[in-house]
Every structure is written in structure tokens, then in C-alpha cells.
Design a protein around this motif. Structure first.
Motif, PDB file in Angstrom:
ATOM      1  N   THR A   3       0.838  -1.187   0.000  1.00 21.35           N
ATOM      2  CA  THR A   3       0.000   0.000   0.000  1.00 21.35           C
ATOM      3  C   THR A   3       0.873   1.236   0.000  1.00 21.35           C
ATOM      4  N   VAL A   4       0.495   2.252  -0.751  1.00 22.69           N
ATOM      5  CA  VAL A   4       1.210   3.526  -0.727  1.00 22.69           C
ATOM      6  C   VAL A   4       0.372   4.514   0.061  1.00 22.69           C
ATOM      7  N   TYR A   5       0.977   5.078   1.080  1.00 21.56           N
ATOM      8  CA  TYR A   5       0.293   6.024   1.945  1.00 21.56           C
ATOM      9  C   TYR A   5       0.693   7.441   1.570  1.00 21.56           C
ATOM     10  N   ASP A   6      -0.200   8.365   1.786  1.00 21.71           N
ATOM     11  CA  ASP A   6       0.119   9.779   1.622  1.00 21.71           C
ATOM     12  C   ASP A   6       0.655  10.261   2.956  1.00 21.71           C
ATOM     13  N   ILE A   7       1.983  10.350   3.089  1.00 19.08           N
ATOM     14  CA  ILE A   7       2.545  10.708   4.387  1.00 19.08           C
ATOM     15  C   ILE A   7       2.216  12.141   4.775  1.00 19.08           C
ATOM     16  N   LEU A  10      -0.758  12.308   7.162  1.00 25.07           N
ATOM     17  CA  LEU A  10      -0.625  11.766   8.509  1.00 25.07           C
ATOM     18  C   LEU A  10      -0.774  12.876   9.537  1.00 25.07           C
ATOM     19  N   HIS A  11      -1.172  12.489  10.722  1.00 25.96           N
ATOM     20  CA  HIS A  11      -1.407  13.453  11.795  1.00 25.96           C
ATOM     21  C   HIS A  11      -0.302  13.339  12.837  1.00 25.96           C
ATOM     22  N   PRO A  12      -0.037  14.406  13.562  1.00 25.42           N
ATOM     23  CA  PRO A  12       0.918  14.303  14.668  1.00 25.42           C
ATOM     24  C   PRO A  12       0.443  13.236  15.650  1.00 25.42           C
ATOM     25  N   SER A  13       1.385  12.626  16.351  1.00 27.20           N
ATOM     26  CA  SER A  13       1.038  11.509  17.225  1.00 27.20           C
ATOM     27  C   SER A  13      -0.001  11.889  18.271  1.00 27.20           C
ATOM     28  N   LYS A  14      -0.013  13.142  18.706  1.00 27.56           N
ATOM     29  CA  LYS A  14      -1.000  13.545  19.715  1.00 27.56           C
ATOM     30  C   LYS A  14      -2.422  13.505  19.167  1.00 27.56           C
ATOM     31  N   ASP A  15      -2.576  13.531  17.844  1.00 28.45           N
ATOM     32  CA  ASP A  15      -3.904  13.523  17.233  1.00 28.45           C
ATOM     33  C   ASP A  15      -4.362  12.124  16.805  1.00 28.45           C
ATOM     34  N   LEU A  16      -3.530  11.116  17.019  1.00 25.39           N
ATOM     35  CA  LEU A  16      -3.886   9.754  16.611  1.00 25.39           C
ATOM     36  C   LEU A  16      -4.810   9.108  17.635  1.00 25.39           C
ATOM     37  N   PRO A  17      -5.609   8.123  17.195  1.00 21.73           N
ATOM     38  CA  PRO A  17      -6.394   7.369  18.172  1.00 21.73           C
ATOM     39  C   PRO A  17      -5.424   6.696  19.141  1.00 21.73           C
ATOM     40  N   LYS A  34      -7.449  -2.106  14.815  1.00 20.79           N
ATOM     41  CA  LYS A  34      -7.685  -0.655  14.781  1.00 20.79           C
ATOM     42  C   LYS A  34      -6.652   0.017  13.877  1.00 20.79           C
ATOM     43  N   MET A  35      -5.389  -0.404  13.996  1.00 24.03           N
ATOM     44  CA  MET A  35      -4.324   0.145  13.167  1.00 24.03           C
ATOM     45  C   MET A  35      -4.541  -0.228  11.702  1.00 24.03           C
ATOM     46  N   SER A  36      -4.943  -1.466  11.451  1.00 26.65           N
ATOM     47  CA  SER A  36      -5.167  -1.910  10.077  1.00 26.65           C
ATOM     48  C   SER A  36      -6.309  -1.159   9.412  1.00 26.65           C
ATOM     49  N   GLN A  37      -7.329  -0.822  10.190  1.00 24.13           N
ATOM     50  CA  GLN A  37      -8.509  -0.155   9.628  1.00 24.13           C
ATOM     51  C   GLN A  37      -8.339   1.350   9.518  1.00 24.13           C
ATOM     52  N   SER A  38      -7.736   1.978  10.526  1.00 25.77           N
ATOM     53  CA  SER A  38      -7.717   3.444  10.527  1.00 25.77           C
ATOM     54  C   SER A  38      -6.328   4.057  10.446  1.00 25.77           C
ATOM     55  N   GLY A  39      -5.287   3.236  10.342  1.00 29.76           N
ATOM     56  CA  GLY A  39      -3.929   3.770  10.231  1.00 29.76           C
ATOM     57  C   GLY A  39      -3.221   3.773  11.572  1.00 29.76           C
ATOM     58  N   PRO A  40      -2.153   4.543  11.691  1.00 26.51           N
ATOM     59  CA  PRO A  40      -1.329   4.540  12.897  1.00 26.51           C
ATOM     60  C   PRO A  40      -2.138   4.765  14.179  1.00 26.51           C
ATOM     61  N   VAL A  41      -1.708   4.084  15.247  1.00 27.16           N
ATOM     62  CA  VAL A  41      -2.356   4.195  16.552  1.00 27.16           C
ATOM     63  C   VAL A  41      -1.293   4.598  17.567  1.00 27.16           C
ATOM     64  N   LEU A  53       2.044   2.598  16.733  1.00 27.71           N
ATOM     65  CA  LEU A  53       1.912   1.350  15.990  1.00 27.71           C
ATOM     66  C   LEU A  53       1.446   1.722  14.594  1.00 27.71           C
ATOM     67  N   LEU A  54       2.263   1.372  13.595  1.00 26.71           N
ATOM     68  CA  LEU A  54       1.896   1.722  12.224  1.00 26.71           C
ATOM     69  C   LEU A  54       2.210   0.580  11.291  1.00 26.71           C
ATOM     70  N   PRO A  55       1.540   0.548  10.125  1.00 27.34           N
ATOM     71  CA  PRO A  55       1.773  -0.532   9.165  1.00 27.34           C
ATOM     72  C   PRO A  55       3.225  -0.534   8.682  1.00 27.34           C
TER      73      PRO A  55
END
Length: 116
Positions: A3-7, A10-17, A34-41, A53-55
């Protein structure tokens, strides 16, 4: 296919679930989903962000993009390419020719090169 992600999206870590580390310890599968469905946690311990935790594909993409923009990495890659070229049979033969040439032959080669 990876998968190619648009880096840039991405949100700062404080804004991640967030998931507490105890949840990761006790229920890794749900945090992984949760990480697989919505991205970094963001993984928290005592409500403080401790890890992300990120892919794996995203991690590799980030590393590759950072390396492609790092001037020292670009110089290293150029050096590695040039060094590999110098290890060829053609380069080895040119090295031997240069160091076994007589002073007169070296002078003639220098004059011919200057004329070019």
C-alpha cells in the motif's frame, strides 16, 4: 502489492487514536485491527504517548522518503555507485594501465587529454 500512503495526510502523534499499553498487552489483536482499519495508533502509558503502531509499508515508505531527501544519504548513494563502478574489470584494467605506464606515456596522455 504494498500500500502507498500519503505521508502528508498523517497526523501528529497527539492527534492519533490512542490505546493504553495495557490494552496492547492484553488485546493486541483489537489494537492491531484498529491500526489496520484506521492507520497509525498512538500507544499510551499512564495517558502519556509512548509509541506509535503503524503498518510496515508505511514505515518503509517514510524511511525511503526521508532518505531520498537527506543530502548525506544522496551523497552516500552517489559514493556507493561510483565505488561499485570502480570495482569493475574495466576500471581495474585502467588502473593497471595508469600505474604501469611510463612517464613519457603519461605525458602523452595528459597532452592528448588537454587537447580535448
Amino acid at each position: 502489492m504494498s500500500t502507498v500512503y500519503d505521508i502528508h495526510a498523517l497526523h501528529p502523534s497527539k492527534d492519533l487514536p490512542a490505546s493504553p499499553s495495557s490494552e496492547l498487552k492484553n488485546a493486541f489483536k483489537s489494537v492491531f485491527q484498529k491500526m489496520s482499519q484506521s492507520g497509525p495508533v498512538s500507544i499510551t502509558r499512564n495517558r502519556k504517548r509512548e509509541a506509535i503502531l503503524l503498518p510496515a509499508d508505511l514505515y518503509d515508505q517514510i524511511i525511503n522518503e526521508l532518505a531520498s531527501k537527506d543530502p548525506l544519504e544522496l551523497l552516500r548513494q552517489d559514493y556507493e555507485t561510483r565505488f561499485a563502478d570502480m570495482q569493475s574489470d574495466v576500471s581495474a584494467a585502467a588502473y593497471e594501465d595508469a600505474f604501469s605506464a611510463s612517464p613519457a606515456a603519461l605525458g602523452d596522455a595528459a597532452k592528448a587529454h588537454q587537447a580535448d
